[in-house]
Structures are given as C-alpha cells and as structure tokens.
Scaffold this active site. Structure first.
Site, PDB file in Angstrom:
ATOM      1  CD1 TRP A   1      -1.160   0.629  -3.565  1.00  0.00           C
ATOM      2  CD2 TRP A   1      -1.709   1.432  -5.509  1.00  0.00           C
ATOM      3  NE1 TRP A   1      -1.745  -0.213  -4.228  1.00  0.00           N
ATOM      4  CE2 TRP A   1      -2.309  -0.021  -5.599  1.00  0.00           C
ATOM      5  CE3 TRP A   1      -1.787   2.074  -6.700  1.00  0.00           C
ATOM      6  CZ2 TRP A   1      -2.852  -0.248  -6.523  1.00  0.00           C
ATOM      7  CZ3 TRP A   1      -2.489   1.571  -7.814  1.00  0.00           C
ATOM      8  CH2 TRP A   1      -3.084   0.359  -7.582  1.00  0.00           C
TER       9      TRP A   1
ATOM     10  CD  GLU B   1      -3.058  -0.543  -0.119  1.00  0.00           C
ATOM     11  OE1 GLU B   1      -3.408   0.394  -0.253  1.00  0.00           O
ATOM     12  OE2 GLU B   1      -2.828  -1.577  -1.055  1.00  0.00           O
TER      13      GLU B   1
ATOM     14  CD1 TRP C   1      -9.970  12.101  -6.623  1.00  0.00           C
ATOM     15  CD2 TRP C   1     -11.973  11.608  -7.658  1.00  0.00           C
ATOM     16  NE1 TRP C   1     -11.030  12.502  -5.611  1.00  0.00           N
ATOM     17  CE2 TRP C   1     -12.183  12.230  -6.281  1.00  0.00           C
ATOM     18  CE3 TRP C   1     -12.969  11.616  -8.541  1.00  0.00           C
ATOM     19  CZ2 TRP C   1     -13.489  12.378  -5.803  1.00  0.00           C
ATOM     20  CZ3 TRP C   1     -14.481  11.615  -7.823  1.00  0.00           C
ATOM     21  CH2 TRP C   1     -14.628  12.199  -6.630  1.00  0.00           C
TER      22      TRP C   1
ATOM     23  CG  ASN D   1      -7.612   3.752  -0.380  1.00  0.00           C
ATOM     24  OD1 ASN D   1      -7.576   4.802  -1.244  1.00  0.00           O
ATOM     25  ND2 ASN D   1      -7.568   2.594  -1.063  1.00  0.00           N
TER      26      ASN D   1
ATOM     27  CD1 TRP E   1     -13.651  12.187 -14.593  1.00  0.00           C
ATOM     28  CD2 TRP E   1     -12.127  12.455 -13.322  1.00  0.00           C
ATOM     29  NE1 TRP E   1     -12.486  12.401 -15.327  1.00  0.00           N
ATOM     30  CE2 TRP E   1     -11.444  12.505 -14.665  1.00  0.00           C
ATOM     31  CE3 TRP E   1     -10.843  12.587 -12.171  1.00  0.00           C
ATOM     32  CZ2 TRP E   1      -9.906  12.662 -14.866  1.00  0.00           C
ATOM     33  CZ3 TRP E   1      -9.673  12.698 -12.393  1.00  0.00           C
ATOM     34  CH2 TRP E   1      -9.316  12.796 -14.001  1.00  0.00           C
TER      35      TRP E   1
ATOM     36  CD1 TRP F   1     -17.341  14.515 -18.426  1.00  0.00           C
ATOM     37  CD2 TRP F   1     -17.935  12.951 -16.941  1.00  0.00           C
ATOM     38  NE1 TRP F   1     -16.356  13.565 -18.420  1.00  0.00           N
ATOM     39  CE2 TRP F   1     -16.791  12.713 -17.446  1.00  0.00           C
ATOM     40  CE3 TRP F   1     -18.487  12.178 -16.016  1.00  0.00           C
ATOM     41  CZ2 TRP F   1     -16.140  11.585 -17.103  1.00  0.00           C
ATOM     42  CZ3 TRP F   1     -17.914  11.010 -15.565  1.00  0.00           C
ATOM     43  CH2 TRP F   1     -16.588  10.581 -16.188  1.00  0.00           C
TER      44      TRP F   1
END
Length: 597
Positions: free
Chosen positions: A399, A396, A504, A463, A481, A428
């Site tokens: 990342w 983790e 995202w 998370n 987004w 969108w």
C-alpha cells in the site's frame, strides 16, 4: 457551552494535510507557467477553512480549479516528476562530462539508513572507484517541519536516528555534516555552496515524490549543472518505480486491487527490483585528514522537538528505539512470531497483532525491499499465495508503494485538492467543540475514544482504528476531513503524507477507493468485531474499566451500563449514528449533484 461555528458548503479541495507537501506561496503560483489568474477564486468559505486550521496560507496558495486538476490527470499540465525528468534530459551531456574531484557527497533526507540505500551505495562506489572521500550531508529546515505538519514525535525520532547514523558512519570514517537552514527555499543553493566548499563534483540523493521535493530536485539538477556538479537523484523509497505499472489501456491504476496484481506480476518478471544493495564500506581517500571538522558536526535541535517533555521523549524512546538495527530486529521478531497469523489477526485492535514498523518505514530507517524480500523468502519465494499471513503482510506493505504512485500521477492532491474533485460542494461542518471532543476521545463512542486516546499517548494508531475514527469524523460528525488529516500528521510518529492522505481519502470517500460515499462505518459494529471483549476500550478509557459485560462495554448508555458510565464521568454519545448516517448520505448526494456541469 461556546457557540458553534456555522456550517457552510465548502470545497473539499483546500486540503490541509495535503498542504503538508505543497509548493510554497512564493514559488508555486508560477510553477509550470501557472499564474495567479489561473488559480480559481477562493471559495466564499475559504476564510472559514483557514480559521478552522485547514489551509496553511503562510506556505500555500488558494485551491486550484477542477479543470486544472483534470489537466494534471490527462497530462496536459506537466507533472513535477516530468519536470525532474526534463531537467535530467536537458543536462545529460553536461553531467556525463563531469569528472570527480576531491569528494563525493550523499545527501540524506528520509532515508536514514546504511542498509539497502541506493543513492548512498552509488555515492560510495563512485568515491571508492576514484579513491576520494565520501561526505554525507543532512540539512534540517524548521520551515519544512512546519509546512509538512511534522509531529514532535517524528521530529524527535528523526533526530535520535541521526545520532545513531552519525556514529555508524563515523565507524566507517565517513563524516555526516548536519546544519539548519531556517528558510526552506535556501536549501538547494546551500547544498551547491557546500559541494563547492568541499571540492565535490558528484552529489547523490534519493527521490522524494511530493510536489515540493520533486520541484526542488529539478531546480537542484540545473543549479548543480551550472556549477559543474553532477546531481543524481535515485529512485529508492518504492519497490516498483512510480509510472512502471499501467493498465491495459495504458493508464495509471487508481484502484488498489488491480494495481496490486500488476505489482506482483511486475516483481516476478523483474526480480532485480527486490535486489538489496550493499552497505558502504570503509571510506577511501583519507577523509579524516581532509574533512576532520565535519566529524564533529552535532545533530541539530528543532523547535518541534522542544514541544515534547522529557517524560514523553523517554516514553517514545522506549516504544520506538532508534536505529536500523532495531528496525531489523523488530522485523525479524515479527516474522518469527506473528506474521503467519497476520491475515486472521491484523484487524484485531487489542494486543500487538501488527509489526509496528511504520515509523521506521516513514523515516527511511527500514527499506520496504528488505521487508518484502524477507517475507518472500519466508514464503518459499512467493509474494502472494502459499502462507496467507505472509502474503497478506506483503500486500499491506505494498500500500505504501500504491499511495506514492497515486501521488506522482495525480500531484494535485498536494495542491489543496482531494483525489475526487467532484466532491467539491459537499457541505461540511466547522464545529470546534465537536472536533475537540473527537481529538480528546470524549465522543461517547468507546472505540473512537479509545483509539484517539491511544494516539495521544503513543503517537501511533492501529490501521483499523484509523479507518473507524476517520469515518466517524467525516461522516458521523460531517467535519471537514482535512482537519482530521492534519491532526494525524501533527501527532503521528509515522506520519507519511501519501499514506495519510490515502487513508483519509478512504475514510471520507474522497480518495482512490472505488467504494461509493455510502460506505459509512458503524462504530458499534466495528467495536464488537475488532475488540470483541472490550479489552482495548478498557485499557484506554479507564472510566469504563468496571464494565465487565463484553456487550455493554461497546455501548454503555444503550445497553444498560449507563449509570456506571455516568458515575465514572464518561460522556453520552455526542451524535446519533443512524441520524448522522442519513445526514451524511444526503450531504454527499447533494454535494455531488451540485458539482456536476
């Protein structure tokens, strides 16, 4: 009810929070030979994205064309990291010829620590070798805070940590000079001025990998060289330097799992990457005599910090105490009490099952090397395997490296673009009311609402919840987004551009994740799986506290608790997930098809 903004197809390339680290309008249109003519004409709905708070035109240019993105991808266009490397190559002889004079300077940025700070260690060793003082520098630019969408909570955290850093350095007779430069473009020339003023011919700093920062450092290398100053920018924030890992085809990895396997192999073969460098010792050269006034330099305030009330500041101070000693203390406690079960518990959102070290990583209070080294030692010298909890936690932390590697190789994600430009024509929604319902935690989906209210109160989010709420905004609501990405940066205490953009991209299926767009989180199923008893929901959605049934709590209006929820003022769901899922699949499918040549 106010009228809703009309939906419109829009490029998913005018990335707002990606804008958080783009080159400013005054310079980025001409970087690397880029002229205004080479930037594509703004999409007809560009004004709509600006109105919706996505494109920050005060600082950044319009979106670029997909063909220009491809040129960055295939290396036809020079990447900012290459611009920096070229500046070093062109000034190599001049830098080597520089002789230390009256002082050595270390420039602090997002590396506010003494332990395992590679540039700081090099600066100290240079000063000690030549028996001259080390001077430390921190320059704040309110324009940078604004352009980078830095949250008030993170600004406050940074300023608190600067105070601790100043005190620790003073104990070593090392001054930390701090000042504010209102205009971000003036920072490089001001640094050169200060070096000349202090008689310093050696400047050290750690590299930041966003586009603005890499180009700034390339400019500073040449500015310094012209003035007889050797500027050394050091790789520090990543455990493995970006560009060191390549696939068998000689390409940068765009998928985490094969990248991680390569990362593990590389670290086993290059163990020096996990070497922890020493903290600086006592300053040499009688710094207090030569630089007495610099020791009195106060920590500057910032406009963003003033947006927090005293109660908020105190709350964040208690939740996230400042200082690298606190960070190490948290790390050690996590290693002792929770990491061994991390693989089983990390996605459970009720209770503290994670380390909550991300604010310290983001501000550079804690180095990833220290964390991974401790975990490796606790795991018997293994980075993977053996204890599943330790191995999972290491993966983790990795990342953070991965997303910075992606950023360096595909810099257009800092330039109004998402990682997958083929999503250009996804249609969108730009609905202010629905977006506000999402930010306020009033969507009628308990797990989403609890997560958003948690974010507002603690400036942090688990998370698992980040994945849930980003999928909900981009797919259930079909809201662009990038507006959610911006909202996170403006509110998170651990806001980090590369990691936030990557997250995202995952939630909206526009990023590096290989899963296709039809992976859409069902908030009900996510809620039942990761908050099975509803404890997290009851804590953050007080309207539902009286619903004791652990099934009804996840969907009160659909499971017989609607009367109690309505009486307490909890809203009905603002969308039907099944219908929204079908709409999202259709929109993505049509958008991809229309974007193909």
């Amino acid at each position: 009810m106010p009228p809703r903004k009309r939906k419109s197809p829009v490029s998913s390339n005018t990335d707002a929070s990606s804008a958080a680290k783009r080159s400013n309008t005054s310079s980025s249109n001409t970087q690397n030979g880029q002229s205004n003519a080479s930037i594509s004409t703004p999409h007809p709905s560009a004004q709509q994205t600006e109105d919706f708070g996505i494109v920050l035109r005060e600082f950044y240019p319009p979106e670029m064309s997909n063909s220009r993105c491809e040129a960055y991808s295939n290396g036809t266009l020079e990447r900012p990291i290459d611009t920096l490397n070229k500046a070093y190559a062109e000034t190599e002889d001049a830098r080597k010829a520089v002789k230390p004079k009256n002082a050595v300077v270390h420039w602090f940025k997002s590396d506010l620590r003494l332990k395992d700070n590679r540039a700081l260690t090099l600066a100290y060793e240079t000063a000690k070798k030549h028996d001259i003082p080390l001077v430390c520098l921190y320059i704040q630019s309110p324009q940078d805070w604004t352009a980078h969408l830095t949250s008030p909570a993170r600004v406050d955290f940074t300023l608190r940590n600067l105070e601790v850093l100043k005190q620790k350095l003073a104990q070593l007779d090392i001054p930390l000079y701090m000042e504010t430069q209102e205009k971000r473009r003036n920072v490089p020339t001001r640094i050169v001025e200060l070096c000349e003023q202090w008689g310093a011919s050696n400047l050290f700093a750690n590299i930041e990998y966003e586009v603005d920062e890499l180009r700034r450092e390339a400019k500073l290398v040449k500015l310094c060289s012209d003035k007889g100053i050797a500027f050394e920018a050091v790789h520090d924030s990543c455990v493995v330097v970006p560009g060191a890992l390549e696939s068998q085809q000689g390409k940068q990895y765009a998928v985490y799992t094969p990248w991680y396997r390569s990362w593990i192999t590389y670290l086993h073969e290059h163990s020096r990457n996990l070497l922890i460098v020493d903290e600086p010792g006592k300053n040499t050269g009688n710094a207090r005599s030569h630089f007495k006034d610099l020791f009195d330099s106060p920590v500057p305030d910032a406009p963003q910090n003033k947006r927090l009330g005293n109660k908020e500041k105190q709350r964040f101070k208690e939740m996230y105490p400042e200082g690298e000693d606190e960070a190490i203390k948290r790390l050690d406690k996590f290693m002792e009490t929770k990491v061994k079960d991390y693989d089983k518990m990390r996605s459970m959102v009720s209770g503290q099952t994670t380390s909550i070290l991300s604010p310290y990583f983001a501000a550079g209070i804690l180095s990833a090397r220290v964390s991974i080294s401790k975990a490796k030692d606790a795991n018997g010298g293994y980075l993977d395997g053996k204890n599943a909890g330790l191995a999972t936690w290491i993966s983790e932390v990795a990342w953070r490296d991965f997303y910075k590697h992606v950023l360096v190789h595909w810099p257009f994600i800092c330039m109004n673009k998402c990682f997958k430009p083929e999503f250009t024509n996804v249609e969108w929604e730009y609905d202010e009311e629905l977006f506000n319902r999402w930010t306020e935690g009033k969507t009628g989906f308990p797990i989403v609402d609890a997560a958003m209210r948690h974010l507002k109160h603690e400036a942090w989010m688990h998370n698992r919840n980040r994945m849930i709420v980003s999928s909900f905004l981009s797919k259930d609501l079909m809201i662009d987004w990038r507006r959610g990405e911006r909202y996170f940066m403006e509110n998170l205490i651990d806001g980090d551009f590369a990691s936030n953009h990557g997250g995202w991209g995952f939630g909206s299926s526009t990023g590096v994740d290989p899963q296709p767009y039809f992976r859409i989180f069902n908030p009900l199923l996510q809620s039942e799986k990761f908050d099975p008893n509803g404890d997290f929901i009851r804590k953050w959605v007080p309207e539902l506290q009286e619903i004791k049934d652990k099934k009804s709590i996840h969907d009160p209006y659909g499971r017989g608790a609607g009367a109690a929820a309505q009486k307490a003022g909890y809203p009905r769901p603002i969308v039907n997930h099944s219908e929204s899922r079908d709409r999202a699949l259709q929109r993505y499918k049509e958008g991809i098809a229309s974007g193909k040549p």
